[in-house]
Design a protein around this motif. Structure first.
Motif, PDB file in Angstrom:
ATOM      1  N   UNK A 385       0.849  -1.194   0.000  1.00  0.00           N
ATOM      2  CA  UNK A 385       0.000   0.000   0.000  1.00  0.00           C
ATOM      3  C   UNK A 385       0.881   1.240   0.000  1.00  0.00           C
ATOM      4  N   UNK A 386       0.447   2.240  -0.767  1.00  0.00           N
ATOM      5  CA  UNK A 386       1.212   3.488  -0.800  1.00  0.00           C
ATOM      6  C   UNK A 386       1.085   4.250   0.498  1.00  0.00           C
ATOM      7  N   UNK A 387      -0.031   4.065   1.231  1.00  0.00           N
ATOM      8  CA  UNK A 387      -0.252   4.875   2.428  1.00  0.00           C
ATOM      9  C   UNK A 387      -0.279   4.121   3.729  1.00  0.00           C
ATOM     10  N   UNK A 388      -0.127   2.784   3.722  1.00  0.00           N
ATOM     11  CA  UNK A 388      -0.150   1.996   4.956  1.00  0.00           C
ATOM     12  C   UNK A 388       1.001   0.991   4.930  1.00  0.00           C
ATOM     13  N   UNK A 389       1.293   0.352   6.073  1.00  0.00           N
ATOM     14  CA  UNK A 389       2.368  -0.654   6.098  1.00  0.00           C
ATOM     15  C   UNK A 389       1.957  -1.996   5.485  1.00  0.00           C
ATOM     16  N   UNK A 390       0.700  -2.136   5.068  1.00  0.00           N
ATOM     17  CA  UNK A 390       0.218  -3.428   4.580  1.00  0.00           C
ATOM     18  C   UNK A 390       0.853  -3.800   3.239  1.00  0.00           C
ATOM     19  N   UNK A 391       1.082  -5.099   3.058  1.00  0.00           N
ATOM     20  CA  UNK A 391       1.636  -5.614   1.807  1.00  0.00           C
ATOM     21  C   UNK A 391       1.188  -7.051   1.636  1.00  0.00           C
ATOM     22  N   UNK A 392       1.217  -7.514   0.391  1.00  0.00           N
ATOM     23  CA  UNK A 392       0.844  -8.888   0.076  1.00  0.00           C
ATOM     24  C   UNK A 392       1.920  -9.467  -0.830  1.00  0.00           C
ATOM     25  N   UNK A 393       2.360 -10.712  -0.581  1.00  0.00           N
ATOM     26  CA  UNK A 393       3.400 -11.299  -1.435  1.00  0.00           C
ATOM     27  C   UNK A 393       2.885 -11.578  -2.838  1.00  0.00           C
ATOM     28  N   UNK A 394       3.764 -11.470  -3.815  1.00  0.00           N
ATOM     29  CA  UNK A 394       3.440 -11.761  -5.204  1.00  0.00           C
ATOM     30  C   UNK A 394       3.917 -13.168  -5.556  1.00  0.00           C
ATOM     31  N   UNK A 395       3.147 -13.861  -6.370  1.00  0.00           N
ATOM     32  CA  UNK A 395       3.501 -15.229  -6.738  1.00  0.00           C
ATOM     33  C   UNK A 395       4.479 -15.283  -7.899  1.00  0.00           C
ATOM     34  N   UNK A 396       4.713 -14.145  -8.577  1.00  0.00           N
ATOM     35  CA  UNK A 396       5.635 -14.092  -9.706  1.00  0.00           C
ATOM     36  C   UNK A 396       6.543 -12.875  -9.556  1.00  0.00           C
TER      37      UNK A 396
END
Length: 437
Positions: A385-396
């Protein structure tokens, strides 16, 4: 049609990369004669190796195409070249010639009523259903015993035994008329030795498979939507004509993504849609024989005014799209950037969906204002996220997405699963046309 498709949307229809290249070579005016277009179709004659030019016509409302060339690909390079020529503004408005009108009328004409087939014998239908139910129940019970044997013998032995054991179990599930169970068994067979944490992943997937077999054994105790989900996961199918005869959902459906997966026997095309008014996602599946692209082709980024019928499920996603006329209300038109959600709410929605359908393979998500960033170790890339610490891993490894972003926030559609987020389409503020990934 006042608004033409972009070149990327046309090329997204191509069944493979070689067709894209061949179609691009035919996008110049030189090989074409008699080209014209109206609000719903494009047509033209393309010079080939023979004495007669190929007659090519594209129905923009499908879309669908016909060409007199011998190609078995759909659409062929001539249809792609003609669409590229049209998208570039090099095809003038005109009335269609007779040969194009003949095909367009036959494609759009409501199917003539055929003689009603004799009604099937209800007793015979009931008997066949009962026989299949018995076979599936026996197969599910056998699979439960096999899974119990796996745990009793220990997971370490699964790596030593190799794939032959799983292939034999899958064949037994096919004999039991439970293709969904067979597919999941084959996936189990690919896990042993596939990475450092393969025993935990094998245990997780075996547990889900056990849950599925128990759910089928006690489906009469389940809520109707969950029971329908269990039957679908087992391998029971729903008649498309019956679905379309029931309740449908009309909306303006934005084509979010289209991608193919192929094996030795089948090519499966997944087309994701998003309703403008309802906000509902829908998955269209189309199949083609090995080496041949499925006929359903919807350019990414276009909006289709149509009625869809959802398959019954605890979390309805798969849907059926009706024929060109009747359940579609005009040709596709260019759409806009879809509304999205931050990473945190997207993960929460995925978790809620899993609570309703534990066997869910992928959950459609539009992430807004996210930036691809390299990680440390595994996973190697994330969407943050540009504005929060949240992130999700990418499979590629998202090289094209990273180049499109350039470190700036973008909107990305993809499938969220237990291994992470698989990006399929992106929109950038600098280039609002959708970019297939």
């Amino acid at each position: 049609m006042d608004e033409r498709w972009t070149a990327d949307q046309v090329l997204a229809l191509a069944p493979d990369l070689s067709s894209q290249k061949a179609g691009s070579r035919l996008s110049a005016p030189a090989p074409w004669s008699g080209a014209g277009a109206d609000d719903t179709a494009v047509w033209g004659l393309c010079a080939g190796s023979g004495s007669k030019p190929y007659q090519t016509v594209v129905d923009l409302t499908g879309p669908g195409s016909k060409c007199t060339c011998p190609s078995r690909k759909f659409p062929c390079k001539h249809a792609l070249g003609l669409l590229l020529l049209w998208s570039g503004g090099s095809v003038a408005a005109a009335a269609p010639p007779d040969w194009a009108t003949l095909w367009l009328d036959s494609r759009r004409r409501p199917t003539e009523r055929k003689a009603e087939p004799s009604a099937p014998n209800p007793a015979a239908v009931a008997r066949r259903r009962a026989q299949r139910a018995q076979r599936v129940a026996a197969g599910a019970a056998e699979l439960e015993q096999r899974l119990a044997d796996l745990l009793r013998d220990g997971l370490a032995g699964a790596e030593r035994e190799g794939y032959q054991r799983w292939d034999e179990i899958a064949a037994r599930m096919v004999d039991a008329q439970a293709p969904g169970l067979a597919s999941r068994v084959r996936e189990l067979g690919a896990l042993p030795g596939s990475g450092g944490d393969w025993p935990s992943r094998l245990l997780e997937e075996a547990s889900l498979l056990h849950l599925l077999t128990r759910g089928y054994a006690h489906q009469d105790r389940l809520p109707a939507p969950l029971a329908a989900t269990v039957r679908t996961r087992i391998g029971f199918t729903t008649d498309t004509a019956g679905l379309l005869a029931g309740p449908t959902v009309r909306d303006r459906w934005l084509v979010l993504a289209q991608h193919d997966a192929a094996d030795d026997r089948l090519t499966t095309r997944r087309v994701w849609l998003l309703g403008e008014a309802t906000g509902r996602a829908a998955l269209l599946l189309s199949f083609g024989a090995a080496g041949r692209a499925p006929e359903l082709a919807l350019p990414v980024g276009l909006t289709l005014d149509a009625d869809l019928a959802y398959h019954p499920a605890a979390r309805p996603l798969r849907a059926a799209l009706g024929p060109v006329r009747g359940e579609r209300h005009g040709p596709p038109v260019p759409g806009s950037v879809p509304p999205g959600t931050p990473v945190g709410p997207a993960l929460a929605a995925y978790g809620a969906a899993l609570a309703d359908d534990p066997w869910l393979d992928a959950w459609p998500v539009v992430l807004t204002d996210v930036v691809p960033i390299p990680g440390h170790g595994e996973p190697s890339w994330q969407l943050a996220d540009a504005g929060t610490p949240d992130a999700v891993p990418l499979t590629t490894r998202p090289w094209r997405l990273a180049a499109l972003s350039g470190g700036h926030p973008v909107t990305v559609f993809g499938e969220l699963g237990h291994r992470g987020f698989h990006p399929l389409t992106a929109w950038s503020p600098a280039a609002p046309d959708p970019v297939p990934l």
